[in-house]
Motif scaffolding. Structure first.
Motif, PDB file in Angstrom:
ATOM      1  N   LYS A  74       1.049  -0.990  -0.040  1.00 44.83           N
ATOM      2  CA  LYS A  74       0.410   0.087  -0.077  1.00 44.83           C
ATOM      3  C   LYS A  74       1.077   1.226  -0.244  1.00 44.83           C
ATOM      4  CE  LYS A  74      -3.881  -2.023   2.232  1.00 44.83           C
ATOM      5  NZ  LYS A  74      -3.863  -2.998   2.850  1.00 44.83           N
ATOM      6  N   ILE A  75       2.066   1.200   0.879  1.00 38.29           N
ATOM      7  CA  ILE A  75       2.788   2.682   0.357  1.00 38.29           C
ATOM      8  C   ILE A  75       3.594   2.348  -0.129  1.00 38.29           C
ATOM      9  CG2 ILE A  75       5.120   3.469   2.111  1.00 38.29           C
ATOM     10  CD1 ILE A  75       3.694   2.298   5.003  1.00 38.29           C
ATOM     11  N   ARG A  76       4.425   1.154  -1.475  1.00 35.48           N
ATOM     12  CA  ARG A  76       4.590   1.619  -2.634  1.00 35.48           C
ATOM     13  C   ARG A  76       3.407   2.575  -3.213  1.00 35.48           C
ATOM     14  NH1 ARG A  76       9.383   0.149  -4.772  1.00 35.48           N
ATOM     15  NH2 ARG A  76       9.346  -1.863  -3.823  1.00 35.48           N
ATOM     16  N   ASP A  77       1.517   2.083  -2.888  1.00 38.43           N
ATOM     17  CA  ASP A  77       1.209   2.764  -4.135  1.00 38.43           C
ATOM     18  C   ASP A  77       1.432   4.338  -3.807  1.00 38.43           C
ATOM     19  OD1 ASP A  77       0.660   0.446  -4.817  1.00 38.43           O
ATOM     20  OD2 ASP A  77      -1.772   0.348  -3.492  1.00 38.43           O
ATOM     21  N   THR A  78       1.654   4.701  -2.630  1.00 38.95           N
ATOM     22  CA  THR A  78       1.932   6.138  -2.725  1.00 38.95           C
ATOM     23  C   THR A  78       2.727   6.787  -2.861  1.00 38.95           C
ATOM     24  OG1 THR A  78       1.315   8.251  -0.808  1.00 38.95           O
ATOM     25  CG2 THR A  78       1.562   5.880  -0.182  1.00 38.95           C
ATOM     26  N   ALA A  79       3.990   6.053  -2.440  1.00 36.22           N
ATOM     27  CA  ALA A  79       5.210   6.608  -2.706  1.00 36.22           C
ATOM     28  C   ALA A  79       5.746   6.646  -4.293  1.00 36.22           C
ATOM     29  CB  ALA A  79       6.472   5.314  -2.332  1.00 36.22           C
ATOM     30  N   THR A  80       5.280   5.632  -4.997  1.00 32.34           N
ATOM     31  CA  THR A  80       5.181   5.760  -6.494  1.00 32.34           C
ATOM     32  C   THR A  80       4.659   6.790  -6.980  1.00 32.34           C
ATOM     33  OG1 THR A  80       4.990   3.416  -6.785  1.00 32.34           O
ATOM     34  CG2 THR A  80       5.295   5.072  -9.159  1.00 32.34           C
ATOM     35  N   ALA A  81       3.259   7.121  -6.580  1.00 27.75           N
ATOM     36  CA  ALA A  81       2.707   8.663  -6.955  1.00 27.75           C
ATOM     37  C   ALA A  81       3.220   9.500  -6.787  1.00 27.75           C
ATOM     38  CB  ALA A  81       0.940   8.835  -6.200  1.00 27.75           C
ATOM     39  N   HIS A  82       4.206  10.150  -6.192  1.00 23.27           N
ATOM     40  CA  HIS A  82       4.503  11.024  -5.284  1.00 23.27           C
ATOM     41  C   HIS A  82       6.071  10.973  -5.903  1.00 23.27           C
ATOM     42  CE1 HIS A  82       1.849  13.394  -4.102  1.00 23.27           C
ATOM     43  NE2 HIS A  82       1.149  11.775  -3.010  1.00 23.27           N
ATOM     44  N   SER A  83       6.607   9.848  -5.744  1.00 25.25           N
ATOM     45  CA  SER A  83       8.305   9.297  -6.398  1.00 25.25           C
ATOM     46  C   SER A  83       9.202  10.248  -5.024  1.00 25.25           C
ATOM     47  CB  SER A  83       9.234  10.668  -7.811  1.00 25.25           C
ATOM     48  OG  SER A  83       8.042  10.210  -8.381  1.00 25.25           O
ATOM     49  N   ARG A  84       8.010   9.134  -4.006  1.00 25.25           N
ATOM     50  CA  ARG A  84       9.332   9.422  -2.752  1.00 25.25           C
ATOM     51  C   ARG A  84      10.102   8.304  -2.071  1.00 25.25           C
ATOM     52  NH1 ARG A  84       4.090  12.091   0.020  1.00 25.25           N
ATOM     53  NH2 ARG A  84       4.106  13.808  -0.348  1.00 25.25           N
ATOM     54  N   LEU A  85      10.925   8.656  -1.659  1.00 20.82           N
ATOM     55  CA  LEU A  85      12.321   7.279  -1.283  1.00 20.82           C
ATOM     56  C   LEU A  85      11.851   7.007   0.973  1.00 20.82           C
ATOM     57  CD1 LEU A  85      14.439   6.294   0.069  1.00 20.82           C
ATOM     58  CD2 LEU A  85      15.613   8.001   0.172  1.00 20.82           C
ATOM     59  N   PHE A  86      10.490   6.103   1.437  1.00 15.36           N
ATOM     60  CA  PHE A  86      10.321   5.359   2.058  1.00 15.36           C
ATOM     61  C   PHE A  86      11.151   4.799   2.478  1.00 15.36           C
ATOM     62  CE2 PHE A  86       5.973   6.674   3.435  1.00 15.36           C
ATOM     63  CZ  PHE A  86       5.670   7.482   1.873  1.00 15.36           C
ATOM     64  N   PHE A  87      11.399   4.956   4.381  1.00 18.74           N
ATOM     65  CA  PHE A  87      11.716   4.637   5.186  1.00 18.74           C
ATOM     66  C   PHE A  87      10.401   3.595   5.696  1.00 18.74           C
ATOM     67  CE2 PHE A  87      15.381   6.771   3.804  1.00 18.74           C
ATOM     68  CZ  PHE A  87      15.994   6.216   3.572  1.00 18.74           C
ATOM     69  N   ILE A  88      10.649   2.252   6.083  1.00 15.86           N
ATOM     70  CA  ILE A  88      10.138   2.246   6.861  1.00 15.86           C
ATOM     71  C   ILE A  88      10.195   1.398   7.794  1.00 15.86           C
ATOM     72  CG2 ILE A  88       7.464   0.114   6.028  1.00 15.86           C
ATOM     73  CD1 ILE A  88       7.899   0.500   3.535  1.00 15.86           C
ATOM     74  N   GLU A  89      10.281   0.840   8.838  1.00 10.79           N
ATOM     75  CA  GLU A  89      10.765   0.669  10.481  1.00 10.79           C
ATOM     76  C   GLU A  89       9.787  -0.994  10.453  1.00 10.79           C
ATOM     77  OE1 GLU A  89      12.451   2.362  13.117  1.00 10.79           O
ATOM     78  OE2 GLU A  89      11.382   1.123  15.367  1.00 10.79           O
ATOM     79  N   VAL A  90      10.274  -2.216  10.976  1.00 16.39           N
ATOM     80  CA  VAL A  90       9.535  -3.126  11.082  1.00 16.39           C
ATOM     81  C   VAL A  90      10.102  -3.617  12.553  1.00 16.39           C
ATOM     82  CG1 VAL A  90       8.763  -3.920   8.404  1.00 16.39           C
ATOM     83  CG2 VAL A  90      10.751  -5.300   9.748  1.00 16.39           C
ATOM     84  N   MET A  91       8.994  -5.003  12.986  1.00 20.29           N
ATOM     85  CA  MET A  91       9.548  -5.373  14.461  1.00 20.29           C
ATOM     86  C   MET A  91      10.502  -5.821  14.325  1.00 20.29           C
ATOM     87  SD  MET A  91       6.528  -5.379  16.323  1.00 20.29           S
ATOM     88  CE  MET A  91       5.671  -3.600  17.458  1.00 20.29           C
ATOM     89  N   GLY A  92      11.374  -7.027  15.269  1.00 19.81           N
ATOM     90  CA  GLY A  92      11.888  -7.633  15.197  1.00 19.81           C
ATOM     91  C   GLY A  92      13.362  -7.506  16.277  1.00 19.81           C
ATOM     92  N   ARG A  93      13.345  -6.293  17.592  1.00 18.54           N
ATOM     93  CA  ARG A  93      14.346  -6.093  18.994  1.00 18.54           C
ATOM     94  C   ARG A  93      15.617  -6.467  17.749  1.00 18.54           C
ATOM     95  NH1 ARG A  93      13.069  -8.865  23.600  1.00 18.54           N
ATOM     96  NH2 ARG A  93      12.438 -11.383  22.119  1.00 18.54           N
ATOM     97  N   ASP A  94      16.534  -6.735  17.997  1.00 11.74           N
ATOM     98  CA  ASP A  94      17.312  -6.704  17.458  1.00 11.74           C
ATOM     99  C   ASP A  94      17.586  -7.836  16.202  1.00 11.74           C
ATOM    100  OD1 ASP A  94      17.992  -9.106  19.303  1.00 11.74           O
ATOM    101  OD2 ASP A  94      19.180  -8.747  20.662  1.00 11.74           O
ATOM    102  N   ALA A  95      17.194  -8.653  15.846  1.00 13.34           N
ATOM    103  CA  ALA A  95      16.982  -9.373  15.074  1.00 13.34           C
ATOM    104  C   ALA A  95      16.203  -8.885  13.504  1.00 13.34           C
ATOM    105  CB  ALA A  95      16.273 -10.894  15.179  1.00 13.34           C
ATOM    106  N   GLY A  96      16.938  -9.155  12.520  1.00 15.03           N
ATOM    107  CA  GLY A  96      16.532  -8.586  11.018  1.00 15.03           C
ATOM    108  C   GLY A  96      15.598  -9.632  10.862  1.00 15.03           C
ATOM    109  N   PHE A  97      15.264 -10.548  10.878  1.00 16.69           N
ATOM    110  CA  PHE A  97      14.225 -11.809  10.319  1.00 16.69           C
ATOM    111  C   PHE A  97      13.458 -11.289   9.461  1.00 16.69           C
ATOM    112  CE2 PHE A  97      16.524 -14.110  13.424  1.00 16.69           C
ATOM    113  CZ  PHE A  97      17.284 -15.378  12.865  1.00 16.69           C
ATOM    114  N   LEU A  98      12.062 -10.614  10.363  1.00 15.69           N
ATOM    115  CA  LEU A  98      11.189  -9.699  10.149  1.00 15.69           C
ATOM    116  C   LEU A  98      11.546  -8.930   8.471  1.00 15.69           C
ATOM    117  CD1 LEU A  98       7.963 -10.371   9.912  1.00 15.69           C
ATOM    118  CD2 LEU A  98       8.412  -8.789  12.564  1.00 15.69           C
ATOM    119  N   ALA A  99      12.471  -8.098   8.908  1.00  7.10           N
ATOM    120  CA  ALA A  99      13.363  -7.295   8.254  1.00  7.10           C
ATOM    121  C   ALA A  99      12.962  -7.883   6.350  1.00  7.10           C
ATOM    122  CB  ALA A  99      13.367  -6.386   8.560  1.00  7.10           C
TER     123      ALA A  99
END
Ligand code: ATP
Length: 326
Positions: free
Chosen positions: A156-181
């Motif tokens: 969903k964020i990709r749709d709006t990012a593309t419409a405005h040519s934006r660079l999005f940083f999206i933070e996901v959970m995972g504490r000190d691990a990067g599996f989910l990201a």
């Protein structure tokens, strides 16, 4: 023949979708084996406060599809004290509970290991956390559902990012691990993924922004694991904003949306397998272990091992991002 007659079950620490399916499997797996089963409310705190009641097959009807946990979860400071654990043990004795199944993450297993050794109680753990950061299992309950939630949100964020040519940083959970990201980043076509396990990834991102992004991209999504050493999505976005003022930078922190929702079919099956496996392990005389899945088979890992070892990210998946973001 096992001497166990009555099993207590609790959920502890951060909740994860699929915990209810695991409770259901523990309750029905116990009853199937002619054991009584007691549901303990609010994790270890309910053990201390004697908040528990017997569960029957019907108690877990119609919950396999629901998120959260019907037993509720809590973080108990009191259980970290010897006095707190003594109260918990006295309540177990009073209720006639002679073994425990605990569903949670590494904190929950740390408490279980201490408690089990202190009072000689058989305890088996079931990995329930969206972070998938436990050694001794390929998957933890809740991880797959959270993964799908993140991917839907990023689409969903990709749709709006593309419409405005934006660079999005999206933070996901995972504490000190990067599996989910890492996994959600690959599944959503992220241009870059920043995880705590890789210390040099900012310089890679910087190179990407200087070169590829300018040439080929109408939008960019960078997934950031909350435990990344630079300090999460806000800090990274600030730094990129300073280094690359030409970009229109935005930040989204997905937050607790990742913990909720109906569990995926995958999580329901994993939870069902591990719930029944936990009861079987107790009946086989196992104690102080976590049940997990390795190559689709149930495996047992001592709490000590599960807690001491760090699960590593799949290097082939890490390499994929570099190849696919060109
Ligand atoms: P998540 O990974 O989702 O955060 P978790 O199980 O790691 O789940 P924690 O809050 O770390 O969540 O731990 C859950 C509970 O386990 C704590 O609230 C506490 O009651 C118990 N616990 C954690 N560490 C200890 C310890 N050293 N001694 C006794 N009990 C502990």
């Amino acid at each position: 023949m096992s001497s166990i007659k009555c099993v207590g079950v609790l959920t502890s620490g951060g909740d994860a979708p699929g915990m209810n399916a695991a409770i259901r499997a523990v309750v029905r797996g116990s009853i199937y084996n002619n054991l009584r089963v007691i549901g303990i409310k609010k994790g270890y705190q309910g053990l201390i406060n004697d908040e528990m009641e017997e569960m029957f097959s019907k108690s877990v009807s119609n919950i396999i599809q629901t998120g959260g946990t019907i037993l509720k979860s809590a973080r108990s400071m009191e259980f970290k004290t010897k006095e707190g654990r003594k109260k918990a043990y006295e309540n177990l004795q009073k209720r006639g509970i002679d073994a425990l199944v605990v569903i949670g993450g590494d904190g929950t297993f740390t408490g279980a290991r201490i408690f089990g050794e202190e009072f000689n109680i058989p305890i088996v753990g079931i990995p329930g956390t969206i972070d998938n950061d436990l050694y001794g299992t390929d998957y933890t309950i809740g991880y797959d559902t959270a993964l799908n939630t993140v991917v839907q949100a990023v689409d969903k964020i990709r749709d709006t990012a593309t419409a405005h040519s934006r660079l999005f940083f999206i933070e996901v959970m995972g504490r000190d691990a990067g599996f989910l990201a890492l996994r959600s980043g690959i599944a959503s076509g992220a241009e870059a993924i920043l995880v705590p396990e890789i210390k040099t990834d900012y310089s890679q991102l910087d190179r990407f922004l200087q070169n590829e992004y300018r040439k080929t991209k109408s939008s960019s999504i960078v997934l950031v694991a909350e435990g990344d050493e630079i300090g999460g999505a806000i800090k990274i976005a600030e730094r990129v904003g300073r280094d690359h003022p030409e970009y229109d930078v935005r930040v989204t922190i997905l937050g607790h949306i990742q913990r909720g929702g109906s569990p995926s079919a995958f999580d329901r099956v994993v939870a069902s397998q591990l719930g029944v496996a936990a009861v079987s392990a107790l009946l086989d005389g196992q104690r102080n272990i976590m049940v997990g899945l390795s190559d689709r088979k149930v495996v047992h890992t001592p709490f000590n091992q599960a807690l001491k070892n760090k699960k590593s990210l799949n290097p082939q998946l890490l390499e994929l991002t570099n190849i696919l973001s060109i």
